[in-house]
Every structure is written in structure tokens, then in C-alpha cells.
Design an enzyme around this catalytic site. Structure first.
Site, PDB file in Angstrom:
ATOM      1  N   ASP A  35      47.111  33.547  46.276  1.00  0.00           N
ATOM      2  CA  ASP A  35      47.969  33.134  47.393  1.00  0.00           C
ATOM      3  C   ASP A  35      49.283  32.523  46.887  1.00  0.00           C
ATOM      4  OD1 ASP A  35      48.613  32.842  50.056  1.00  0.00           O
ATOM      5  OD2 ASP A  35      47.568  30.927  50.300  1.00  0.00           O
ATOM      6  N   HIS A  52      55.306  39.496  46.123  1.00  0.00           N
ATOM      7  CA  HIS A  52      54.154  40.404  45.971  1.00  0.00           C
ATOM      8  C   HIS A  52      54.320  41.245  44.709  1.00  0.00           C
ATOM      9  CE1 HIS A  52      52.783  39.112  49.797  1.00  0.00           C
ATOM     10  NE2 HIS A  52      53.676  39.755  50.511  1.00  0.00           N
ATOM     11  N   LEU A 146      34.542  45.107  32.075  1.00  0.00           N
ATOM     12  CA  LEU A 146      34.858  44.281  33.242  1.00  0.00           C
ATOM     13  C   LEU A 146      34.915  45.112  34.528  1.00  0.00           C
ATOM     14  CD1 LEU A 146      36.054  41.474  34.348  1.00  0.00           C
ATOM     15  CD2 LEU A 146      38.287  42.541  33.996  1.00  0.00           C
TER      16      LEU A 146
HETATM   17  C1  IPE Z   1      44.430  34.958  51.980  1.00  0.00           C
HETATM   18  O1  IPE Z   1      45.743  34.524  52.002  1.00  0.00           O
HETATM   19  C2  IPE Z   1      44.371  36.433  51.826  1.00  0.00           C
HETATM   20  C3  IPE Z   1      44.760  36.949  50.516  1.00  0.00           C
HETATM   21  C4  IPE Z   1      45.069  36.242  49.484  1.00  0.00           C
HETATM   22  C5  IPE Z   1      44.790  38.382  50.398  1.00  0.00           C
HETATM   23  P1  IPE Z   1      46.533  34.307  53.389  1.00  0.00           P
HETATM   24  O2  IPE Z   1      47.880  33.851  53.017  1.00  0.00           O
HETATM   25  O3  IPE Z   1      46.435  35.524  54.212  1.00  0.00           O
HETATM   26  O4  IPE Z   1      45.681  33.153  54.078  1.00  0.00           O
HETATM   27  P2  IPE Z   1      46.119  32.065  55.145  1.00  0.00           P
HETATM   28  O5  IPE Z   1      46.792  32.795  56.276  1.00  0.00           O
HETATM   29  O6  IPE Z   1      47.055  31.118  54.448  1.00  0.00           O
HETATM   30  O7  IPE Z   1      44.849  31.398  55.541  1.00  0.00           O
HETATM   31  C1  IPE Z   2      49.243  36.196  49.004  1.00  0.00           C
HETATM   32  O1  IPE Z   2      50.503  35.647  49.154  1.00  0.00           O
HETATM   33  C2  IPE Z   2      49.243  37.697  49.112  1.00  0.00           C
HETATM   34  C3  IPE Z   2      48.669  38.207  50.367  1.00  0.00           C
HETATM   35  C4  IPE Z   2      48.074  37.496  51.284  1.00  0.00           C
HETATM   36  C5  IPE Z   2      48.767  39.639  50.594  1.00  0.00           C
HETATM   37  P1  IPE Z   2      51.121  35.364  50.584  1.00  0.00           P
HETATM   38  O2  IPE Z   2      51.857  36.561  51.025  1.00  0.00           O
HETATM   39  O3  IPE Z   2      50.089  34.881  51.528  1.00  0.00           O
HETATM   40  O4  IPE Z   2      52.152  34.204  50.251  1.00  0.00           O
HETATM   41  P2  IPE Z   2      52.388  32.869  51.075  1.00  0.00           P
HETATM   42  O5  IPE Z   2      51.046  32.228  51.210  1.00  0.00           O
HETATM   43  O6  IPE Z   2      52.943  33.280  52.392  1.00  0.00           O
HETATM   44  O7  IPE Z   2      53.310  32.079  50.245  1.00  0.00           O
HETATM   45 MG    MG Z   3      49.330  33.067  51.959  1.00  0.00          MG
END
Ligand code: IPE
Ligand code: IPE
Ligand code: MG
Length: 255
Positions: A35, A52, A146
Site C-alpha cells: 500500500d 504504481h 518460491l
Molecule cells: C489494499 O489497499 C489493497 C491492495 C493493496 C491491493 P487499498 O488502498 O485498496 O485499501 P484501503 O482502501 O486503504 O483500505
Molecule cells: C496500493 O497503493 C496499490 C493498490 C491498491 C492497487 P494505493 O494505490 O492504494 O496507494 P495509496 O494508498 O492511495 O497511497
Molecule cells: Mg491504498
């Protein structure tokens, strides 16, 4: 403070000390909620998708680090069933990343004997994304190293609902009595059926929540959180997490 200063003066600062990891007690299955990509980009004045993109390099680093430690399964939460709520442009970008990542890395993954898997629903995923993923799965299916398990279009509640439907069908057909339903029946109906439960769950970015990830499987997982955004997560931090895991006492309700 004084001790810290002394250590620094004598050149044995903790920050530089190698992170001790025992060969025994390596977590068999590590699952990561990757995240913070969007915030990483925003902090640099870049569009969210740049985060990303940068996150792919972290995936490579951590896959190598997990493989070197002898971890058996690395599950990476890459796209949740709730992430479809995001703007179309961002979703489209995320759906292009698997093919970009795999085109760059598949040869090295094969060399390293890594087995690629996908844990998630195939429907809704665009054909071009699925084609790249299925090709990687096919080309690595006999690999014995792995297991690199991408939780892609994954959501734990949907996984549980689907498992309950499968079990209910078995009951309706008279193959199973309700009172005979065991934990094992549920585990066997999950997308992770042939994988061990995660020993450790890591979440980056400072959010202290689970976001619909492996709810059943994580019953006794060790949780480890860091404020670092996923694109900045590196081998040293990963080794720190594993080292801390090794210092924890897993009691499973015992003493
Ligand atoms: C969780 O992250 C999903 C992934 C890392 C793929 P999100 O960014 O979607 O989660 P929330 O919305 O902060 O709970
Ligand atoms: C995690 O990073 C990747 C996915 C959930 C696909 P985020 O896109 O949720 O990044 P933040 O949490 O908004 O910073
Ligand atoms: Mg996120």
C-alpha cells in the site's frame, strides 16, 4: 541517548549492523498488503500511476529477498475486489501492469525457479491482462522454488461467500451433513486451498487495517506494519520484518 552516541562514535551504530536472521524459523508464507503507491507519487508531485509503476521495482526486490531467505510462498495483494471503485484511468493502468512486469521479469523468474500464481477472480479482468498472467503461470507451473502468488482481483469476503456456497451445495446434494462441516472444509474451498496459511502479514504505508485480505487464513498470522510507502520498501526493511517475526513467541492460544 548517551549509549546511542557512544555506539555511533565507536562505529558500531545499530543502523549499519546487518540484520540477524536465523536459518531456522523462516516464515513459510509471507503475505504483503502493498500500500501507499498513490501517496508516494503525490509526495513527489507525480500522478498516482507513477507510484504504481515504481511499486513494480519493489515487487522485484522483495521477490528476490524472499527467495534468498528461503520463504516458500510470497503473496502480494496487488488489486482488490474493491479497487474497481477507482477512476477508470487508474484501473486501466493497473490492469496493464501485470503484462509489463511479467514481460520484464519472466526470464529471471524462470531462472530462479519461481512459480507464478494468481489468487483472484478471472472474470472482469481484461483479456490482455489475463493472457499475460496465464502465460506466466503456464511457463512456470513446473518450477519448484518460491511460489509468487499475486492476489489480483482478490477479496476475502467474496472468497468466503463462494466457499459457503460450495459447501451448501454439497449439503444440498446430501454429501455432507451440516454438523460435519469442519475448518478443513472451509480452508479447502478457498482460493488458497493448497497453500499454507500466512505466517506473517506485512502492510506498508502506515494504514493499520486489513482491507478484506485473507481474513480466514490470517487467524494466527503475525502482523507487521510500517509507515514506509510500498515503492520505498526494500530488502533491509523486509529483513527487519522477518527478524522481528523470529523474535516473536507464537502461542496459538497456549502458554
Ligand atoms: C489494499 O489497499 C489493497 C491492495 C493493496 C491491493 P487499498 O488502498 O485498496 O485499501 P484501503 O482502501 O486503504 O483500505
Ligand atoms: C496500493 O497503493 C496499490 C493498490 C491498491 C492497487 P494505493 O494505490 O492504494 O496507494 P495509496 O494508498 O492511495 O497511497
Ligand atoms: Mg491504498
Amino acid at each position: 541517548m548517551w549509549n546511542k552516541l557512544k555506539r555511533w562514535l565507536s562505529g558500531s551504530g545499530q543502523a549499519d549492523a546487518p540484520i540477524a536472521i536465523g536459518r531456522e524459523n523462516i516464515p513459510e508464507h509471507i503475505a504483503i498488503i502493498m500500500d501507499g503507491n498513490g501517496r508516494w507519487a503525490k509526495r513527489r508531485g507525480l500522478p498516482r500511476v507513477a507510484g504504481h509503476h515504481a511499486g513494480m521495482k519493489a515487487i522485484k526486490r522483495i521477490t528476490i529477498a524472499a527467495d534468498e531467505l528461503g520463504v516458500k510462498v510470497l503473496t502480494l495483494y496487488s488489486f482488490s475486489t474493491e479497487n474497481w471503485k477507482r477512476p477508470v484511468d487508474e484501473v486501466e493502468f493497473l490492469m496493464k501492469l501485470p503484462q509489463e512486469f511479467l514481460a520484464l521479469e519472466i526470464d529471471e523468474l524462470i531462472r530462479k525457479n519461481v512459480q507464478v500464481r494468481m489468487m483472484g477472480w478471472r472474470d472482469n479482468v481484461p483479456a490482455h491482462t489475463l493472457a499475460a498472467v496465464e502465460e506466466a503461470i503456464e511457463r512456470t507451473k513446473h518450477n519448484t522454488g518460491l511460489i509468487l502468488n499475486f492476489a489480483f482481483n482478490y477479496g476475502s469476503r467474496l472468497e468466503l461467500v463462494t466457499a459457503i456456497q460450495t459447501i451448501a451445495e454439497a449439503v444440498r446434494r446430501g454429501e455432507l451433513m451440516p454438523q460435519d462441516i469442519q475448518e478443513e472444509h472451509i480452508s479447502a474451498c478457498l482460493l488458497s486451498a493448497d497453500l499454507p496459511d500466512p505466517d506473517m502479514i506485512i502492510r506498508t504505508s502506515g494504514e493499520i487495517r486489513i482491507s478484506n485480505f485473507m481474513l480466514w487464513q490470517m487467524a494466527y498470522a503475525e502482523l507487521w506494519f510500517t509507515d514506509v510507502y510500498w515503492p520505498d520498501f526494500d530488502e533491509t526493511m523486509f529483513r527487519q520484518a522477518v527478524s522481528e517475526y523470529q523474535r516473536r513467541a507464537r502461542r496459538y492460544g497456549g502458554i
